[in-house]
Design a protein around this motif. Structure first.
Motif, PDB file in Angstrom:
ATOM      1  N   MET A  39       0.832  -1.194   0.000  1.00  0.00           N
ATOM      2  CA  MET A  39       0.000   0.000   0.000  1.00  0.00           C
ATOM      3  C   MET A  39       0.873   1.254   0.000  1.00  0.00           C
ATOM      4  O   MET A  39       0.674   2.169  -0.801  1.00  0.00           O
ATOM      5  CB  MET A  39      -0.932   0.010   1.218  1.00  0.00           C
ATOM      6  N   LYS A  40       1.853   1.282   0.892  1.00  0.00           N
ATOM      7  CA  LYS A  40       2.737   2.451   0.979  1.00  0.00           C
ATOM      8  C   LYS A  40       3.590   2.600  -0.279  1.00  0.00           C
ATOM      9  O   LYS A  40       3.815   3.717  -0.752  1.00  0.00           O
ATOM     10  CB  LYS A  40       3.593   2.363   2.236  1.00  0.00           C
ATOM     11  N   SER A  42       2.707   1.896  -3.190  1.00  0.00           N
ATOM     12  CA  SER A  42       1.803   2.436  -4.215  1.00  0.00           C
ATOM     13  C   SER A  42       1.374   3.865  -3.903  1.00  0.00           C
ATOM     14  O   SER A  42       0.656   4.472  -4.684  1.00  0.00           O
ATOM     15  CB  SER A  42       0.556   1.552  -4.330  1.00  0.00           C
ATOM     16  N   TRP A  44      -0.663   4.727  -1.540  1.00  0.00           N
ATOM     17  CA  TRP A  44      -2.097   4.678  -1.275  1.00  0.00           C
ATOM     18  C   TRP A  44      -2.347   4.787   0.219  1.00  0.00           C
ATOM     19  O   TRP A  44      -1.425   4.629   1.040  1.00  0.00           O
ATOM     20  CB  TRP A  44      -2.698   3.372  -1.792  1.00  0.00           C
ATOM     21  N   HIS A  45      -3.602   5.025   0.579  1.00  0.00           N
ATOM     22  CA  HIS A  45      -4.017   5.095   1.982  1.00  0.00           C
ATOM     23  C   HIS A  45      -4.978   3.971   2.345  1.00  0.00           C
ATOM     24  O   HIS A  45      -5.358   3.828   3.503  1.00  0.00           O
ATOM     25  CB  HIS A  45      -4.687   6.442   2.266  1.00  0.00           C
ATOM     26  N   LYS A  46      -5.401   3.199   1.352  1.00  0.00           N
ATOM     27  CA  LYS A  46      -6.360   2.111   1.555  1.00  0.00           C
ATOM     28  C   LYS A  46      -5.790   0.829   0.980  1.00  0.00           C
ATOM     29  O   LYS A  46      -5.103   0.844  -0.038  1.00  0.00           O
ATOM     30  CB  LYS A  46      -7.680   2.447   0.849  1.00  0.00           C
ATOM     31  N   ARG A  47      -6.103  -0.287   1.642  1.00  0.00           N
ATOM     32  CA  ARG A  47      -5.633  -1.593   1.189  1.00  0.00           C
ATOM     33  C   ARG A  47      -6.789  -2.358   0.553  1.00  0.00           C
ATOM     34  O   ARG A  47      -7.683  -2.824   1.238  1.00  0.00           O
ATOM     35  CB  ARG A  47      -5.060  -2.398   2.345  1.00  0.00           C
ATOM     36  N   MET A  62      -8.870  -0.392  -7.943  1.00  0.00           N
ATOM     37  CA  MET A  62      -8.355   0.953  -7.683  1.00  0.00           C
ATOM     38  C   MET A  62      -9.522   1.936  -7.602  1.00  0.00           C
ATOM     39  O   MET A  62     -10.591   1.692  -8.138  1.00  0.00           O
ATOM     40  CB  MET A  62      -7.408   1.390  -8.805  1.00  0.00           C
ATOM     41  N   MET A  63      -9.260   3.072  -6.969  1.00  0.00           N
ATOM     42  CA  MET A  63     -10.269   4.099  -6.802  1.00  0.00           C
ATOM     43  C   MET A  63     -10.689   4.686  -8.150  1.00  0.00           C
ATOM     44  O   MET A  63     -11.847   5.040  -8.343  1.00  0.00           O
ATOM     45  CB  MET A  63      -9.733   5.205  -5.890  1.00  0.00           C
ATOM     46  N   ASN A  68      -5.234   6.329  -8.098  1.00  0.00           N
ATOM     47  CA  ASN A  68      -5.007   7.229  -6.971  1.00  0.00           C
ATOM     48  C   ASN A  68      -5.121   6.580  -5.595  1.00  0.00           C
ATOM     49  O   ASN A  68      -4.638   7.131  -4.626  1.00  0.00           O
ATOM     50  CB  ASN A  68      -5.949   8.431  -7.057  1.00  0.00           C
ATOM     51  N   ASP A  69      -5.781   5.449  -5.482  1.00  0.00           N
ATOM     52  CA  ASP A  69      -5.877   4.735  -4.204  1.00  0.00           C
ATOM     53  C   ASP A  69      -6.512   3.381  -4.468  1.00  0.00           C
ATOM     54  O   ASP A  69      -7.039   3.124  -5.552  1.00  0.00           O
ATOM     55  CB  ASP A  69      -6.710   5.527  -3.194  1.00  0.00           C
ATOM     56  N   GLY A  70      -6.460   2.518  -3.460  1.00  0.00           N
ATOM     57  CA  GLY A  70      -7.115   1.229  -3.566  1.00  0.00           C
ATOM     58  C   GLY A  70      -8.617   1.414  -3.558  1.00  0.00           C
ATOM     59  O   GLY A  70      -9.131   2.393  -3.019  1.00  0.00           O
TER      60      GLY A  70
END
Length: 86
Positions: A39-40, A42, A44-47, A62-63, A68-70
């Motif tokens: 996660m880090k 990438s 990202w803040h979400k797994r 992905m978001m 941009n995030d999981g």
């Protein structure tokens, strides 16, 4: 000059065909949440959940298209309508 018209695929037809070639007939061999380190890495803040196929490739929600995030996954499972991010 040739007057023969070639039928071009629409973007939907193109992407559906390409995705189908990579997914149809595959078997899920592993399911696990992305690790904190992944996660880090990438940024990202979400797994999100990660799904491995029998060809060793992974599906990772992905978001958005820019990664941009999981992201979570919507399902039609009666007991699990959404696979959440952690």
């Amino acid at each position: 000059m040739s007057t023969k018209k070639t039928k071009q695929k629409s973007p939907e037809q193109f992407w559906t065909g390409l995705i189908a070639k990579n997914l149809v007939g595959k078997t899920i061999t592993k399911v696990e949440y992305m690790t904190e380190i992944e996660m880090k890495d990438s940024m990202w803040h979400k797994r999100p959940i990660a799904i491995q196929l029998d060809n060793q490739y992974w599906l990772i929600p992905m978001m958005d298209d820019e990664g941009n995030d999981g992201g979570s996954m919507s399902t039609t499972f009666k007991n699990l309508p959404t696979i959440p991010v952690l």
